[in-house]
Design an enzyme around this catalytic site. Structure first.
Site, PDB file in Angstrom:
ATOM      1  N   GLU A 176       0.814  -1.281   0.082  1.00 59.08           N
ATOM      2  CA  GLU A 176       0.097   0.103   0.145  1.00 59.08           C
ATOM      3  C   GLU A 176       0.708   1.343   0.097  1.00 59.08           C
ATOM      4  OE1 GLU A 176      -3.733   2.206   2.473  1.00 59.08           O
ATOM      5  OE2 GLU A 176      -2.525   0.582   3.458  1.00 59.08           O
ATOM      6  N   LYS A 213      -2.765  -2.100  -2.792  1.00 59.06           N
ATOM      7  CA  LYS A 213      -3.887  -1.209  -2.387  1.00 59.06           C
ATOM      8  C   LYS A 213      -3.425   0.195  -2.788  1.00 59.06           C
ATOM      9  CE  LYS A 213      -6.670  -0.106   1.532  1.00 59.06           C
ATOM     10  NZ  LYS A 213      -7.055  -0.294   2.901  1.00 59.06           N
TER      11      LYS A 213
END
Length: 294
Positions: A176, A213
């Site tokens: 992420e 992400k």
């Protein structure tokens, strides 16, 4: 990892619920839920209250595998129980929802327009416990605030270096590198980030699988080729500060991108709601995010 969970995560319809607020973000999450800092006097009491909130969400009939593929947990939540069952087992066995674990220790101070992750000194021990608790994958977050090519390269290198340790432990890492939605050069940061992600994805072995992400891109379908990469199980989107309505609207413009929302999922939930009102508010949130994700 379990083959059926991998298959579901790769091809299933739905989204990932992010229930992983940690020490720094927990007071804000509780305040949004209607519990002020006056309600607890120490960290233990604070985490007990947030576990009660998460338990209420997870046990709600609205928290349904028809719409939700996975849920990201905080370490304390993984070690806590729901109805005398460890949380990950409750999710997987009672709900049919795939459990993930947030493994990062928070963000370092901003430097050169980015925030790297703080060192994860006990990563090996966390991963062993995660395996014992039947966790499928992990999540770790960095933040990009400026379009600095060298700094963004550092972010991605750190993410993939740790991801390889997680893969070696038999788990699927969610990488992420969040691009701040308020960044003045968000679109340029996304361009640099995508090139770095492609470079590192292409260096993985065939059996080294990751998830990504990412902030919803400025340009619709900008990350589409990442969703089609053979080493990528799924690309999921964070809400990043957008309201649920705005995040859903932007998400719908991106093929192959599904939600992994936290605040946008729980924004209408309150501690003093009746069970009926709570379940209805959660159901509305879940269904709207699901529709945006498919």
């Amino acid at each position: 990892m379990l083959a059926d969970q991998l298959d579901k995560m790769k091809y299933g319809k739905g989204f990932i619920a992010a229930l992983d607020q940690s020490g720094g973000s927990t007071p804000k999450a509780l305040a949004a839920y209607g519990i002020s800092e006056e309600a607890y006097s120490n960290e233990e009491e604070m985490f007990d209250l947030v576990h009660q909130m998460r338990t209420r969400i997870i046990t709600s009939p609205a928290f349904d595998s028809e719409y939700i593929l996975g849920a990201i947990l905080f370490e304390q939540t993984m070690d806590s129980k729901i109805k005398d069952i460890y949380t990950a087992d409750y999710l997987a066995n009672e709900k049919g929802i795939i459990p993930f674990l947030k493994v990062d220790k928070g963000l370092a101070e901003e430097n050169d327009g980015v925030q790297l992750m703080k060192p994860i000194d006990n990563l090996s021990e966390i991963l062993q416990r995660a395996k014992a608790r039947h966790i499928f994958g992990t999540k770790m977050r960095s933040v990009i605030k400026k379009a600095n090519p060298e700094a963004i390269q550092q972010v991605v290198e750190q993410q993939f270096s740790i991801a390889k340790e997680i893969i070696a432990a038999g788990l699927v890492p969610i990488i992420e590198p969040e691009v701040d939605i308020h960044s003045e050069d968000k679109e340029r940061s996304e361009e640099i980030l995508k090139e770095q992600l492609k470079k590192h994805l292409n260096q993985l072995e065939q059996d080294q699988l990751v998830m990504l992400k990412l902030s919803i891109p400025t340009q619709a379908n900008f990350y589409l080729e990442l969703t089609e990469h053979p080493n990528v199980v799924r690309v999921v989107a964070l809400s990043g500060g957008y309201s649920r309505e705005e995040a859903n609207h932007k998400l719908k413009e991106n093929d192959g991108l599904i939600a992994s929302f936290s605040r946008a999922l729980s924004q209408d939930l309150r501690a003093d709601q009746t069970e009926e009102a709570f379940d209805n508010a959660l159901k509305e949130a879940v269904q709207s995010i699901y529709e945006a994700s498919i």
